[in-house]
Scaffold this active site. Sequence first.
Site, short mmCIF file in Angstrom:
data_model
loop_
_atom_site.label_atom_id
_atom_site.label_comp_id
_atom_site.label_asym_id
_atom_site.label_seq_id
_atom_site.Cartn_x
_atom_site.Cartn_y
_atom_site.Cartn_z
N ASP A 13 55.05 88.65 62.02
CA ASP A 13 55.83 89.90 62.10
C ASP A 13 56.95 89.81 63.13
O ASP A 13 57.29 90.80 63.79
CB ASP A 13 54.92 91.10 62.45
CG ASP A 13 53.75 91.20 61.51
OD1 ASP A 13 53.96 91.01 60.31
OD2 ASP A 13 52.62 91.44 61.98
N LYS A 16 61.19 87.56 60.83
CA LYS A 16 61.76 86.32 60.28
C LYS A 16 62.66 86.59 59.10
O LYS A 16 63.70 85.98 58.94
CB LYS A 16 60.64 85.39 59.77
CG LYS A 16 59.70 84.90 60.82
CD LYS A 16 58.55 84.15 60.18
CE LYS A 16 57.53 85.03 59.50
NZ LYS A 16 56.71 85.86 60.36
N GLY A 40 54.30 89.83 54.59
CA GLY A 40 55.06 91.02 54.19
C GLY A 40 56.42 90.91 54.85
O GLY A 40 56.56 91.22 56.02
N HIS A 41 57.40 90.41 54.14
CA HIS A 41 58.72 90.19 54.72
C HIS A 41 59.66 91.31 54.29
O HIS A 41 59.94 91.48 53.11
CB HIS A 41 59.28 88.82 54.26
CG HIS A 41 58.48 87.67 54.80
ND1 HIS A 41 58.58 86.40 54.32
CD2 HIS A 41 57.59 87.62 55.81
CE1 HIS A 41 57.77 85.61 55.01
NE2 HIS A 41 57.16 86.34 55.92
N THR A 42 60.11 92.08 55.29
CA THR A 42 60.92 93.26 54.98
C THR A 42 62.39 92.98 55.23
O THR A 42 62.75 92.45 56.28
CB THR A 42 60.47 94.44 55.87
OG1 THR A 42 59.06 94.56 55.75
CG2 THR A 42 61.14 95.74 55.47
N ARG A 143 37.84 71.49 46.86
CA ARG A 143 38.17 70.89 45.54
C ARG A 143 37.51 71.60 44.37
O ARG A 143 37.24 71.01 43.34
CB ARG A 143 37.84 69.39 45.54
CG ARG A 143 38.70 68.63 46.51
CD ARG A 143 38.09 67.38 46.98
NE ARG A 143 36.87 67.65 47.72
CZ ARG A 143 36.08 66.72 48.23
NH1 ARG A 143 36.36 65.46 48.07
NH2 ARG A 143 35.00 67.05 48.90
N GLN A 214 53.74 84.28 58.42
CA GLN A 214 52.88 84.44 59.60
C GLN A 214 53.55 83.79 60.83
O GLN A 214 54.77 83.69 60.85
CB GLN A 214 51.46 83.88 59.36
CG GLN A 214 50.65 84.66 58.34
CD GLN A 214 50.90 84.27 56.90
OE1 GLN A 214 50.94 83.09 56.58
NE2 GLN A 214 51.08 85.23 56.04
N THR A 290 52.14 94.76 54.95
CA THR A 290 51.21 94.46 53.86
C THR A 290 50.04 95.45 53.87
O THR A 290 49.60 95.91 52.82
CB THR A 290 50.69 93.01 53.99
OG1 THR A 290 51.80 92.14 53.91
CG2 THR A 290 49.70 92.66 52.89
P1 IMP Z 1 44.57 86.40 56.41
O1 IMP Z 1 45.81 85.58 56.47
O2 IMP Z 1 44.66 87.59 55.49
O3 IMP Z 1 43.34 85.59 56.18
O4 IMP Z 1 44.37 87.07 57.87
C1 IMP Z 1 44.07 86.27 59.03
C2 IMP Z 1 44.77 86.80 60.25
O5 IMP Z 1 46.18 86.60 60.10
C3 IMP Z 1 44.59 88.30 60.52
O6 IMP Z 1 44.62 88.53 61.91
C4 IMP Z 1 45.82 88.92 59.88
O7 IMP Z 1 46.16 90.16 60.45
C5 IMP Z 1 46.85 87.85 60.23
N1 IMP Z 1 47.99 87.83 59.31
C6 IMP Z 1 48.04 87.34 58.07
N2 IMP Z 1 49.25 87.48 57.54
C7 IMP Z 1 50.00 88.05 58.48
C8 IMP Z 1 51.38 88.43 58.55
O8 IMP Z 1 52.17 88.22 57.62
N3 IMP Z 1 51.78 89.00 59.72
C9 IMP Z 1 50.95 89.17 60.78
N4 IMP Z 1 49.66 88.83 60.76
C10 IMP Z 1 49.19 88.28 59.63
#
Ligand code: IMP
Length: 416
Positions: A13, A16, A40-42, A143, A214, A290
């Site tokens: 977040d 990016k 979630g890219h805004t 796998r 991420q 998201t």
């Molecule tokens: P997962 O990727 O859904 O398995 O979540 C694992 C961890 O990554 C959690 O703490 C989520 O909140 C965090 N996370 C996953 N995707 C994002 C993102 O796009 N932004 C911020 N945190 C994320």
Amino acid sequence: MSTLAVLGCMWGDEAKAKVVDYLGGLADYVVRFQGGSNAGHTIHHAGQKYVFHSVPSGILYPNSKCVIAAGVVIDPVSLLNEMDALTKLGIQFEGRLFIDERAGLVLPLHQELDSSAEAGLGANKIGTTQRGIGPAYADHTARVGLRMADLLYPDWLSSRLEALYKHHKRELDPALVQKLLQIKTRLEPFICKADNLLQEAYLEDKYILFEGAQGSLLDVSFGTYPYVTSSNTISGGICTGCGIPPRMINKILGVYKAYSTRVGEGPFPTELFDATGDRIRIQGNEFGSTTGRPRRIGWFDAFAAAYTARINGLDSIAVTLLDVLSGLPELKICTGYWIGERKLTAFPSHPMELQAVVPEYLSLPGWDADLSDCRKLNKLPKAARDYLEVIQDLVERPLELVSVGPDRSQTIAIKS
Ligand code: IMP
């Protein structure tokens, strides 16, 4: 030849997508190399708000081609929904979207497994986005997972689905096979070998932009494990995610927010639990794109930031959401971690250690002015310039961009 990676360097977040949007106008290719619809890219563009989950945000540029590389896991239902919504907004996909046939599939089963794993962990939960990302990557590594190309072989698809459901001791609903075969009809024109495409594009001197999802502190190997996502979010993940050699990455730009945020569980040394944190959350609209979850807020952590600058091999940095800090009388930047009398020399890799650290802070004066109309560094208040300079010095990477608002135009480019 020019390729550029734009990577989030904290817990995700970092805005990016705004940076990709600013730099991506000339990109021939915009490439997602890891993660899935957890992202979630805004982007705010021409008065319209776009939120991207699986589609690379470069699709907004009519001349850019977009690649979802092998390292991504794709929920085909959510991808089609996203494509349909973007089509309604006038975006064209034909000849512009390329999906690697090796990308993993996220199935409804994975979402169920994600939810039940979280429920089973109770107080130790990760706080995932519940999009099935972790279970899909786990199946891939074990796998037993399915990949995009499996949609093209109906008999193989049914038998692998049977085996997958058996592996998880669940009953396969035959309707799922039919549904996936319908999805195949729509996605088939986009399925390709993206490594070939990118290697050829590179040789033709095309401009390729790798769009990270991420952030580095959520990297499955080098992040704050186990409170991480299930992919390699750092620059090394570009090579394994796309099937390209390291020397094809010409420049790496790290994106940091002017303060820190985190969603989900896990240690967060500079976290704020007071009115300042609440104010930043509201001011910065820090709610997940998201999941809608309120994000945890903290001071800028330069000790963690210097760690991620090193593991990514950053060439330069972008600092985003600087405008959000206007009006705070005092700002703090974490310069190091202490445990008792011991000052740490390296970023902790164990959660017990990270949660025990006491941050050391540098205190800086804030500024009152609204920054959203500033387009030049020298137009920023002195306190804001000093704040950026401290970040640049502590992270030991040159500052290249500063973002002072969501719009593409609200960006300060710094000439080196
Ligand atoms: P997962 O990727 O859904 O398995 O979540 C694992 C961890 O990554 C959690 O703490 C989520 O909140 C965090 N996370 C996953 N995707 C994002 C993102 O796009 N932004 C911020 N945190 C994320």
